[in-house]
Design a protein around this motif. Structure first.
Motif, PDB file in Angstrom:
ATOM      1  N   TYR A   1      -0.239   5.693  -0.243  1.00 38.05           N
ATOM      2  CA  TYR A   1       0.784   6.706   0.022  1.00 38.05           C
ATOM      3  C   TYR A   1       1.933   6.536  -0.961  1.00 38.05           C
ATOM      4  O   TYR A   1       2.137   5.458  -1.515  1.00 38.05           O
ATOM      5  CB  TYR A   1       1.358   6.558   1.448  1.00 38.05           C
ATOM      6  N   ILE A   2       2.698   7.611  -1.089  1.00 37.62           N
ATOM      7  CA  ILE A   2       3.945   7.546  -1.826  1.00 37.62           C
ATOM      8  C   ILE A   2       4.996   8.252  -0.970  1.00 37.62           C
ATOM      9  O   ILE A   2       4.712   9.288  -0.366  1.00 37.62           O
ATOM     10  CB  ILE A   2       3.829   8.172  -3.236  1.00 37.62           C
ATOM     11  N   ILE A   3       6.174   7.637  -0.879  1.00 40.50           N
ATOM     12  CA  ILE A   3       7.270   8.235  -0.128  1.00 40.50           C
ATOM     13  C   ILE A   3       8.459   8.453  -1.060  1.00 40.50           C
ATOM     14  O   ILE A   3       8.531   7.869  -2.151  1.00 40.50           O
ATOM     15  CB  ILE A   3       7.710   7.370   1.078  1.00 40.50           C
ATOM     16  N   VAL A   4       9.364   9.281  -0.603  1.00 39.84           N
ATOM     17  CA  VAL A   4      10.644   9.461  -1.277  1.00 39.84           C
ATOM     18  C   VAL A   4      11.683   9.717  -0.201  1.00 39.84           C
ATOM     19  O   VAL A   4      11.399  10.353   0.814  1.00 39.84           O
ATOM     20  CB  VAL A   4      10.595  10.608  -2.316  1.00 39.84           C
ATOM     21  N   LYS A   5      12.869   9.165  -0.400  1.00 41.35           N
ATOM     22  CA  LYS A   5      13.978   9.375   0.521  1.00 41.35           C
ATOM     23  C   LYS A   5      14.968  10.327  -0.143  1.00 41.35           C
ATOM     24  O   LYS A   5      15.330  10.139  -1.303  1.00 41.35           O
ATOM     25  CB  LYS A   5      14.647   8.042   0.856  1.00 41.35           C
ATOM     26  N   THR A   6      15.381  11.336   0.597  1.00 40.98           N
ATOM     27  CA  THR A   6      16.329  12.312   0.075  1.00 40.98           C
ATOM     28  C   THR A   6      17.236  12.786   1.201  1.00 40.98           C
ATOM     29  O   THR A   6      17.018  12.440   2.367  1.00 40.98           O
ATOM     30  CB  THR A   6      15.574  13.483  -0.612  1.00 40.98           C
ATOM     31  N   LEU A   7      18.222  13.564   0.860  1.00 39.17           N
ATOM     32  CA  LEU A   7      19.139  14.067   1.870  1.00 39.17           C
ATOM     33  C   LEU A   7      18.447  15.129   2.716  1.00 39.17           C
ATOM     34  O   LEU A   7      17.839  16.062   2.187  1.00 39.17           O
ATOM     35  CB  LEU A   7      20.390  14.656   1.198  1.00 39.17           C
TER      36      LEU A   7
ATOM     37  N   HIS B   1       0.786  -1.234   0.000  1.00 40.93           N
ATOM     38  CA  HIS B   1       0.000   0.000   0.000  1.00 40.93           C
ATOM     39  C   HIS B   1       0.822   1.291   0.000  1.00 40.93           C
ATOM     40  O   HIS B   1       0.266   2.378  -0.002  1.00 40.93           O
ATOM     41  CB  HIS B   1      -0.975   0.017   1.184  1.00 40.93           C
ATOM     42  N   THR B   2       2.150   1.165   0.000  1.00 47.34           N
ATOM     43  CA  THR B   2       2.984   2.365   0.000  1.00 47.34           C
ATOM     44  C   THR B   2       3.961   2.320  -1.165  1.00 47.34           C
ATOM     45  O   THR B   2       4.790   1.407  -1.255  1.00 47.34           O
ATOM     46  CB  THR B   2       3.765   2.497   1.319  1.00 47.34           C
ATOM     47  N   GLY B   3       3.847   3.306  -2.041  1.00 47.74           N
ATOM     48  CA  GLY B   3       4.783   3.431  -3.146  1.00 47.74           C
ATOM     49  C   GLY B   3       6.010   4.194  -2.692  1.00 47.74           C
ATOM     50  O   GLY B   3       5.960   4.975  -1.751  1.00 47.74           O
ATOM     51  N   ASP B   4       7.105   3.959  -3.370  1.00 46.83           N
ATOM     52  CA  ASP B   4       8.390   4.575  -3.025  1.00 46.83           C
ATOM     53  C   ASP B   4       9.064   4.998  -4.326  1.00 46.83           C
ATOM     54  O   ASP B   4       9.273   4.166  -5.212  1.00 46.83           O
ATOM     55  CB  ASP B   4       9.239   3.537  -2.291  1.00 46.83           C
ATOM     56  N   ILE B   5       9.375   6.289  -4.451  1.00 51.07           N
ATOM     57  CA  ILE B   5      10.166   6.716  -5.605  1.00 51.07           C
ATOM     58  C   ILE B   5      11.584   6.242  -5.336  1.00 51.07           C
ATOM     59  O   ILE B   5      12.293   6.805  -4.502  1.00 51.07           O
ATOM     60  CB  ILE B   5      10.112   8.242  -5.801  1.00 51.07           C
ATOM     61  N   TYR B   6      11.973   5.183  -6.017  1.00 50.65           N
ATOM     62  CA  TYR B   6      13.294   4.610  -5.801  1.00 50.65           C
ATOM     63  C   TYR B   6      14.378   5.502  -6.406  1.00 50.65           C
ATOM     64  O   TYR B   6      15.403   5.756  -5.776  1.00 50.65           O
ATOM     65  CB  TYR B   6      13.359   3.202  -6.393  1.00 50.65           C
ATOM     66  N   ALA B   7      14.151   5.955  -7.630  1.00 57.21           N
ATOM     67  CA  ALA B   7      15.122   6.835  -8.288  1.00 57.21           C
ATOM     68  C   ALA B   7      14.388   7.717  -9.289  1.00 57.21           C
ATOM     69  O   ALA B   7      13.458   7.265  -9.962  1.00 57.21           O
ATOM     70  CB  ALA B   7      16.201   6.023  -8.989  1.00 57.21           C
ATOM     71  N   LEU B   8      14.826   8.953  -9.356  1.00 53.08           N
ATOM     72  CA  LEU B   8      14.279   9.933 -10.301  1.00 53.08           C
ATOM     73  C   LEU B   8      15.440  10.801 -10.750  1.00 53.08           C
ATOM     74  O   LEU B   8      16.209  11.289  -9.918  1.00 53.08           O
ATOM     75  CB  LEU B   8      13.210  10.795  -9.616  1.00 53.08           C
TER      76      LEU B   8
END
Length: 169
Positions: free
Chosen positions: A119-125, A82-89
């Motif tokens: 939901y959608i998440i993204v990990k960044t600095l 149920h949670t999407g993740d922008i792995y790379a963009l």
């Protein structure tokens, strides 16, 4: 009088097509071509190679310019169903601020909604690192509706605190 492309500057939108890529080798090839042009974000060779290898098995879209060049890509993961993740963009530097990142995120969100993600998440600095290119990254994600969720200081390493941003789909 119409403004020239030079007068319009970087805010001029570009005519692109967003195309899903299924071939694993092409995914890795496109990702490597783009990421190597973004050393401010993807300058750690080990991490770049990990992205290039991992996108091969993930959902993946590219932005094609009118002349058929790949000028950007996005790849996503789904966690817990149920949670999407922008792995790379990544978008080529000369195409930043032209709406291409927004189109790629919109395509990823459409895919994730169609796969029952909430939901959608993204990990960044994190801003704790005070690095200007990532200030622009965080500003971009805020502009497409993401909010800061949590900073994890031990996810990557102590010099690279990870900010997780989230958006309800």
């Amino acid at each position: 009088m119409l403004k020239s492309d030079a007068d319009l500057g970087r805010n001029m939108e570009v005519d692109v097509s967003i195309v899903e890529i299924k071939d694993s080798n092409k995914k890795s090839q496109f990702a490597e071509e783009i990421l190597r042009r973004l050393p401010e974000w993807f300058g750690i060779e080990k991490a770049l190679i990990e992205y290039v290898n991992c996108v091969a098995s993930l959902p993946f879209w590219i932005a094609l310019s009118r002349d058929g060049r790949c000028i950007g890509f996005i790849s996503v993961k789904i966690h817990y169903g149920h949670t999407g993740d922008i792995y790379a963009l990544g978008v080529l530097p000369e195409y930043h601020r032209r709406g291409i990142g927004r189109l790629l995120v919109a395509k990823a969100e459409e895919y994730l909604k169609n796969n029952n993600c909430k939901y959608i998440i993204v990990k960044t600095l994190s801003e704790m690192a005070e690095y200007e290119p990532y200030e622009r990254t965080r500003k971009f994600y805020r502009s497409v509706g993401f909010e800061e969720l949590i900073t994890l200081t031990e996810m990557w390493d102590s010099e690279n605190p990870c900010l997780i941003m989230i958006k309800k789909l």
